[in-house]
Scaffold this active site. Structure first.
Site, mmCIF file in Angstrom:
data_model
loop_
_atom_site.group_PDB
_atom_site.id
_atom_site.type_symbol
_atom_site.label_atom_id
_atom_site.label_comp_id
_atom_site.label_asym_id
_atom_site.label_seq_id
_atom_site.Cartn_x
_atom_site.Cartn_y
_atom_site.Cartn_z
ATOM 1 N N CYS A 1 -8.287 19.559 41.406
ATOM 2 C CA CYS A 1 -8.288 19.495 39.939
ATOM 3 C C CYS A 1 -9.355 18.485 39.546
ATOM 4 C CB CYS A 1 -6.901 19.179 39.374
ATOM 5 S SG CYS A 1 -6.217 17.576 39.807
ATOM 6 N N GLY A 2 -9.371 18.063 38.304
ATOM 7 C CA GLY A 2 -10.450 17.172 37.870
ATOM 8 C C GLY A 2 -10.509 15.898 38.689
ATOM 9 N N THR A 3 -9.356 15.257 38.831
ATOM 10 C CA THR A 3 -9.277 14.010 39.601
ATOM 11 C C THR A 3 -8.606 14.173 40.952
ATOM 12 O OG1 THR A 3 -7.134 13.548 38.597
ATOM 13 C CG2 THR A 3 -9.093 12.619 37.494
ATOM 14 N N GLY A 4 -7.867 15.240 41.130
ATOM 15 C CA GLY A 4 -7.005 15.417 42.308
ATOM 16 C C GLY A 4 -5.645 14.773 42.122
ATOM 17 N N GLY B 1 -3.282 14.893 39.513
ATOM 18 C CA GLY B 1 -2.180 15.749 39.055
ATOM 19 C C GLY B 1 -1.706 16.682 40.157
ATOM 20 N N HIS C 1 -2.611 9.495 60.922
ATOM 21 C CA HIS C 1 -1.470 8.616 60.651
ATOM 22 C C HIS C 1 -0.370 9.267 59.821
ATOM 23 C CE1 HIS C 1 -3.883 4.623 61.321
ATOM 24 N NE2 HIS C 1 -4.173 5.554 62.217
ATOM 25 N N HIS D 1 3.492 6.626 64.313
ATOM 26 C CA HIS D 1 3.311 7.269 63.002
ATOM 27 C C HIS D 1 4.411 8.309 62.747
ATOM 28 C CE1 HIS D 1 -0.416 5.158 62.833
ATOM 29 N NE2 HIS D 1 -0.866 5.759 63.922
ATOM 30 N N ASP E 1 -7.336 24.165 39.472
ATOM 31 C CA ASP E 1 -7.240 24.497 38.053
ATOM 32 C C ASP E 1 -8.663 24.714 37.535
ATOM 33 O OD1 ASP E 1 -8.307 21.966 37.631
ATOM 34 O OD2 ASP E 1 -6.599 21.193 36.499
HETATM 35 C C1 RB5 Z 1 -7.470 18.980 33.398
HETATM 36 O O1 RB5 Z 1 -8.218 18.659 32.294
HETATM 37 C C2 RB5 Z 1 -7.206 17.738 34.227
HETATM 38 O O2 RB5 Z 1 -6.218 16.970 33.608
HETATM 39 C C3 RB5 Z 1 -6.785 18.119 35.626
HETATM 40 O O3 RB5 Z 1 -7.801 18.852 36.207
HETATM 41 C C4 RB5 Z 1 -6.487 16.988 36.587
HETATM 42 O O4 RB5 Z 1 -7.552 16.077 36.638
HETATM 43 C C5 RB5 Z 1 -5.200 16.322 36.436
HETATM 44 O O5 RB5 Z 1 -4.852 15.393 37.189
#
Ligand code: RB5
Length: 151
Positions: free
Chosen positions: A68-71, A73, A101, A136, A11
């Site tokens: 994504c920002g955190t991975g 989502g 695994h 596994h 994203d």
């Molecule tokens: C977008 O702002 C952010 O929510 C998305 O990149 C992601 O981190 C969601 O898990």
């Protein structure tokens, strides 16, 4: 590794890291399809995760890489697609272990969490590590059976 085909997406939170990973795939001679915004246009990650996950689940490609920002989502969305084992990875040990695994077929990365060097190391290890099978495989079969059962 040249036999592997990859689908890569991010994203807006992961455009820069996606480009880094695209260059890595080129340097490793791994063919890839790329999806996602080119500029800082805000896009919703679920449809991108489903696009990549569906390509893996239907064997159009072998592996998926989602950023994504955190991975988080991306990983939640990808794991809704039957047959997908998406691992959210932030260290090289897990990159290795989740292939051995879990036979993870999709990896999710957090662009706001990882530096580009660590992210590239994670992806390289994840692409190069084989599934161990054996005990596994039994566990993965349990997950697949749950996924396919009526609830
Ligand atoms: C977008 O702002 C952010 O929510 C998305 O990149 C992601 O981190 C969601 O898990």
């Amino acid at each position: 590794m040249s036999a592997l085909k990859v689908a890569l997406s991010s994203d807006h939170g992961g455009i820069e890291l996606r480009k880094t990973i695209a260059h890595l795939l080129e340097s490793l001679d791994v063919p890839y399809q790329e999806f996602g915004p080119e500029a800082n246009e805000s896009v919703d990650y679920p449809n991108l995760a489903f696009t990549v996950a569906n390509k893996v689940a239907t064997n159009e490609v072998d592996r998926g890489i989602l950023i994504c920002g955190t991975g988080v989502g991306m990983s939640i969305a990808a794991n809704k697609v039957p047959g997908i084992r998406c691992a959210l990875v932030g260290d090289t040990f897990t990159a290795h272990a989740t292939r051995e695994h879990n036979d993870s077929n999709v990896i999710a990365l957090g662009a706001r969490v990882l530096g580009p060097g660590l992210a590239a190391d994670i992806v390289k290890i994840w692409l190069e590590t084989e599934f161990e099978g054996g005990r596994h495989e039994t566990r993965l079969n349990q997950i697949a059976a749950f996924e396919q059962a009526e609830h």
